[in-house]
Design an enzyme around this catalytic site. Sequence first.
Site, PDB file in Angstrom:
ATOM      1  N   SER A 148       0.828  -1.205   0.000  1.00 61.00           N
ATOM      2  CA  SER A 148       0.000   0.000   0.000  1.00 61.00           C
ATOM      3  C   SER A 148       0.861   1.253   0.000  1.00 61.00           C
ATOM      4  O   SER A 148       1.999   1.245   0.500  1.00 61.00           O
ATOM      5  CB  SER A 148      -0.905   0.013   1.243  1.00 61.00           C
ATOM      6  OG  SER A 148      -1.587   1.240   1.355  1.00 61.00           O
TER       7      SER A 148
ATOM      8  N   TYR B 110      -2.310  -1.129  10.019  1.00 61.52           N
ATOM      9  CA  TYR B 110      -2.248  -1.527   8.606  1.00 61.52           C
ATOM     10  C   TYR B 110      -0.897  -1.159   8.002  1.00 61.52           C
ATOM     11  O   TYR B 110      -0.295  -1.949   7.261  1.00 61.52           O
ATOM     12  CB  TYR B 110      -3.375  -0.823   7.859  1.00 61.52           C
ATOM     13  CG  TYR B 110      -3.516  -1.174   6.395  1.00 61.52           C
ATOM     14  CD1 TYR B 110      -3.942  -2.434   5.994  1.00 61.52           C
ATOM     15  CD2 TYR B 110      -3.275  -0.216   5.412  1.00 61.52           C
ATOM     16  CE1 TYR B 110      -4.112  -2.743   4.654  1.00 61.52           C
ATOM     17  CE2 TYR B 110      -3.443  -0.519   4.066  1.00 61.52           C
ATOM     18  CZ  TYR B 110      -3.862  -1.775   3.695  1.00 61.52           C
ATOM     19  OH  TYR B 110      -4.028  -2.078   2.364  1.00 61.52           O
TER      20      TYR B 110
END
Length: 254
Positions: A147, A160
Amino acid sequence: MGDLKGKTALVTGSSRGIGRGIAQRLARDGALVAVHYGSSDAAAKETVEGITASGGRAFAIRAELGVPGDAEALFAAFDAELAAYGSEPGLDILVNNAATNFRGHIGEATEAEFDRTIAVNVKAPFFIIQHGLRRMRDGGRIINITSAVTSTAHPRQIAYSVAKGGLETLTRTLAKDLGERGITVNAMAPGWVDTHVTAARTATPEGRAALAAYSVFNRVGEPADIADVAAFLASDDSRWITGQRIDVSGGSVL
């Protein structure tokens, strides 16, 4: 783009979103694709039917990730479905796309939420790769979807970010370890992409515009934007690229 005919691919979390886009593109390039999903039978069926309707080859496999024994269960289903399909055993392309995202500052996270985030985003890929390597042919491809959050600070996505950062470290380390087998290992880091995950934020013109503003192209990414790069990394054209984190965020971190 390289020809993937004769190759077998496994894409985790590919019943919808970015994973579906990658599965569709790999199948279009000739690969037999195992469409993994965790819960929605209907979404997985839709993905497989869409691929086959376009002349591609695919089958669905179900396995919950982030639980003990998930990699074993995944590959037990993969081996069984591959045999039922009538294809030779083995694996050429592994895409670790399945993910979960706890949103909250460090003070808001519980141990259970943190453990779940790590289990799905880091532990599952680690052991999926471990089991996948027992089946992967030399010259194979491993692609880890990370990401854009790993390149900047996102306090509300701290768990995350930690998890995806770990996956990027795993990518670099494996690339060094697997080079002697001709296996490349790379990571792709998307930004905002128009999927079910972002649907609530793109439902209004204002919300869509806010996400589009992150990119230098002033638009929200599409699954195909990510899938096309994955197809390159899965092909022989990328044979001299390994251990890399490739930003596919539309310039969102510039």
